[in-house]
Each structure stands twice: as structure tokens, then as C-alpha cells.
Design a protein around this motif. Structure first.
Motif, short mmCIF file in Angstrom:
data_model
loop_
_atom_site.label_atom_id
_atom_site.label_comp_id
_atom_site.label_asym_id
_atom_site.label_seq_id
_atom_site.Cartn_x
_atom_site.Cartn_y
_atom_site.Cartn_z
N ASP A 1 0.80 -1.23 0.00
CA ASP A 1 0.00 0.00 0.00
C ASP A 1 0.83 1.27 0.00
OD1 ASP A 1 1.01 -0.01 2.54
OD2 ASP A 1 -0.93 -0.05 3.57
N ASP A 2 2.14 1.16 -0.26
CA ASP A 2 3.01 2.35 -0.31
C ASP A 2 3.99 2.15 -1.44
OD1 ASP A 2 4.73 4.49 0.13
OD2 ASP A 2 4.59 4.34 2.31
N ALA B 1 -4.03 5.76 -7.30
CA ALA B 1 -3.97 6.80 -6.27
C ALA B 1 -5.13 6.70 -5.30
CB ALA B 1 -3.94 8.17 -6.92
N VAL C 1 -3.74 3.31 -2.85
CA VAL C 1 -2.43 3.20 -2.20
C VAL C 1 -1.85 4.60 -1.98
CG1 VAL C 1 -1.95 0.98 -3.30
CG2 VAL C 1 -1.08 3.08 -4.35
N ALA C 2 -0.89 4.68 -1.06
CA ALA C 2 -0.08 5.88 -0.94
C ALA C 2 0.89 5.87 -2.12
CB ALA C 2 0.66 5.89 0.39
N ARG D 1 3.62 7.67 -4.89
CA ARG D 1 4.58 8.67 -5.31
C ARG D 1 4.91 8.42 -6.78
NH1 ARG D 1 9.03 8.47 -0.39
NH2 ARG D 1 7.70 9.43 1.20
N ARG E 1 -6.82 10.43 -2.92
CA ARG E 1 -5.63 10.75 -2.14
C ARG E 1 -4.70 11.63 -2.96
NH1 ARG E 1 -3.39 5.21 0.74
NH2 ARG E 1 -5.38 4.16 1.08
N GLU F 1 2.00 12.15 -4.32
CA GLU F 1 3.26 12.80 -4.01
C GLU F 1 4.19 12.73 -5.21
OE1 GLU F 1 3.36 11.99 0.80
OE2 GLU F 1 4.73 10.88 -0.50
#
Length: 364
Positions: A80-81, A102, A105-106, A108, A129, A132
Motif C-alpha cells: 500500500d506504499d 492513487a 495506495v499511498a 509517489r 488521495r 506525491e
């Protein structure tokens, strides 16, 4: 001999030693933690949910991936990241996929141009979300990434379209070299480039929470200070290139391609049933031939076809018998894994598990 092979194994096959694998994962995690770096390993090497789980259990903060497809595969597997460490250029289809990611999950994403940042911001504007963004910087490999002083311009463009700019990242491809000096110099290049790029963001009022670098050759050369996150990938398995440049030893090789001797046309020559469709076709300026043979370290894979590998031996070295098994360490392990459906997990000459290559072929 790296990873003793089970009798009766159907070849070609990729074989993993779980004990060496776990040792490699633990050693990297412990070293990163001891020196104050967060670890976000690059999963493009293994593409495997079981290995990702091991890395996360050992303290990795998340995973790096190279494509949206890899991110999707690991998200389905429960990670999840995720950081797509690549300057993604979005078309309509990729934009839709990225929005879905997006939401769950978190996430980038890397950017390295004003235009790329604007497309990304427009694509994820309505995501549940915030996405980043890290600006990619060229620290000397001459691949992708802006020059450090230009990072601010790209970061500002990303912020202007509503993206959460959190820092900078780089890849030190020029850290591959025959001696430790090349790796040392590349690590210092990374630090200087990332420091300058981070300062360029700060001067425009952008927060810098992540300064991300690293590769398997340079990861041990980092000095605590500028960089706070590392993204090595190949270290989980290692390969013939890492062995040749001195970043690992034979006992650190966790993956081999198992092959069968299908022809012995001469005392100094034999042929294996493993070719470019298994090993990949990567050549390396640091490795002689198309792979390393732990059982025949003086032998050279002189020719590679789709399903044949021709090995030549020095005079006086006795070769294997017809039908016997031989292990081959690939030059660049990421490519064979991407070509395989599964990894055979072998301990004490027995297959104890089969791991699906979760993100096999996820190249878009």
C-alpha cells in the motif's frame, strides 16, 4: 557451487535459495537502519509478492517500481506504499490507471519536466488521495533527470497543478565499475546533485521531505547527511555483474538459471538448454560472456541463441556429462525474472515452494 540443484529438475528454470535471499534482505535492512537511511527497495528486480513481503517485514517503508503495471501488480498483492521511480509520461489510458492506483495506495511518482508534471497533475486532480511527486535529477548517469539547478522549475510546475512535491531522487548508473573508487565517486556525485536539487526546491518555498538515491553498487558508499532514502534492487539476488564488480561474493548469489547439458560436441565445449529467452541478452563490459558458471568459473558462455548457450572451457578443464544439470548466474538478473512465470524455491536439493512472478511482463 551456488544453489545445489535438485535431481530430475525440468529445465530451464529460475531457482532461488531462500536462505541466501533472506540473508541478503536482512543485511541490507540492518545496514540501512544502522546508518539512518529509510529503505525503499526497487521491486523491478524480483517482481514477486513473496519477496516484497520479506522486504517489508524486514523494515522497508514501501517499494519502488518502474512502471504503472508493476505498481498495479503489487497493489493487488497488498502493498500500500509505492513509488513509481520513473518520469511517467501519461496518455489517456495511463492517466486513468494512475487515478485508480492513487485511490487505493499511498502513491509517489517521478517527474523530470514541466510538461510531464502538468500532465500528471491534470490526470490525478480528482483522486481520493494526494499524489506525491519527486523530481528526478541526473547525478551523472546521463539517462533521465534534470540538472540539479533546474529541479526547482519542475517542482514549482508540479505544485502549481496541485501535486504534493515532497523531494528529489536520482539513479547513479555510473556507479558500475571495476573498483570501489568508481562506486565511491558516484555516491559523492549523487549527494552533491541531490543536495543542490533539494536546495533549489527550498528556495521556491517547496518542502523537501524525501531525498532518495542509491543503487546496489553505491548503497554501501553513502554518507549519512544529505540522503535519507535508498532504493537498491539487485541486492536481493545479486548477479554476474555484481559479482564481477565486487559488490557481492559467490555465496551471496541467491538466484541461478538451472540448465541441462544437451550437447557435448567437443572436450572443451558443451551446450545448455538455456538461451536469451531465459537469461536475457544483456552483455556487460565487466563480465566475460553471457553469464557466470559457479561450477565452471573459468568457463565462458561464448554464444547465446534463443534456446542454446554454448560454453567453452580452458584446456585441461573437464566438462559436464550429457544430461547433467548446470547452474548459470545471469549477467543482469532483472531481465530473466521478467521473462519467467515462476521462481522455484530450493533448499537442500528439494523444491520447497513455487513463487509466481507477480509483475511478470508488467512493462507499461
Amino acid at each position: 557451487m551456488a544453489i545445489p540443484l535438485p535431481d530430475g529438475l525440468t529445465t530451464p528454470a529460475l531457482v532461488v535459495d531462500p536462505d541466501v535471499l533472506d540473508r541478503n534482505i536482512s543485511r541490507m535492512a540492518e545496514a540501512s537502519q544502522a546508518r539512518g537511511f529509510a529503505l525503499r527497495p526497487h521491486a523491478k528486480t524480483h517482481k514477486c509478492a513473496q519477496i516484497a513481503e520479506r522486504q517489508l517485514r524486514s523494515g522497508a517503508r514501501g517499494l519502488s517500481v518502474a512502471t504503472i503495471g508493476e505498481a498495479e501488480a503489487f497493489a493487488r498483492a497488498g502493498v500500500d506504499d509505492l513509488f513509481i521511480a520513473y518520469p511517467v509520461w501519461l496518455d489517456a489510458g495511463k492517466a486513468q490507471r494512475l487515478r485508480r492506483l492513487a485511490d487505493v495506495v499511498a502513491l509517489r511518482v517521478g517527474v523530470e519536466s514541466v510538461e510531464g508534471a502538468q500532465r500528471l497533475g491534470n490526470a490525478v486532480r480528482d483522486s481520493a488521495r494526494a499524489v506525491e511527486v519527486l523530481v528526478e535529477v541526473d547525478s551523472g548517469s546521463r539517462r533521465t533527470g534534470v540538472q540539479p539547478h533546474a529541479a526547482g522549475e519542475v517542482g514549482k510546475a508540479a505544485a502549481d497543478v496541485g501535486l504534493d512535491v515532497v523531494g528529489v531522487f536520482t539513479f547513479p548508473g555510473h556507479g558500475y565499475g571495476h573498483d570501489a573508487r568508481a562506486r565511491e565517486l558516484a555516491a559523492r556525485d549523487e549527494e552533491r546533485a541531490l543536495d543542490e536539487a533539494a536546495q533549489a526546491l527550498r528556495e521556491l518555498g517547496l518542502g523537501v521531505r524525501v531525498i532518495s538515491g542509491g543503487s546496489t553498487p553505491t548503497v554501501g558508499r553513502w554518507q549519512p547527511g544529505t540522503v535519507d532514502e535508498l532504493r537498491p534492487g539487485v541486492y536481493v539476488f545479486n548477479d554476474a555483474t555484481q559479482l564481477a564488480i565486487g559488490t557481492c561474493e559467490v555465496e551471496d548469489l541467491a538466484l541461478v538459471a538451472a540448465a541441462t547439458v544437451i550437447s557435448v560436441p567437443a572436450p572443451d565445449r558443451f551446450v545448455l538448454d538455456v538461451g536469451s529467452k531465459v537469461l536475457g541478452s544483456d552483455r556487460s563490459s565487466w563480465v566475460t560472456g553471457h553469464g557466470y558458471l559457479p561450477r565452471f568459473p573459468q568457463g565462458t558462455i561464448t554464444a547465446l541463441w534463443e534456446h542454446h548457450a554454448v560454453v567453452r572451457l580452458p584446456e585441461g578443464v573437464r566438462g559436464p556429462r550429457l544430461g547433467s544439470l548446470v547452474a548459470v548466474v545471469p549477467n543482469h538478473v532483472c531481465t530473466p525474472v521478467n521473462l519467467a512465470d515462476e521462481l522455484l524455491v530450493v533448499r537442500d536439493r528439494e523444491v520447497i515452494d513455487r513463487w509466481q512472478v507477480t509483475a511478470r511482463g508488467a512493462n507499461t
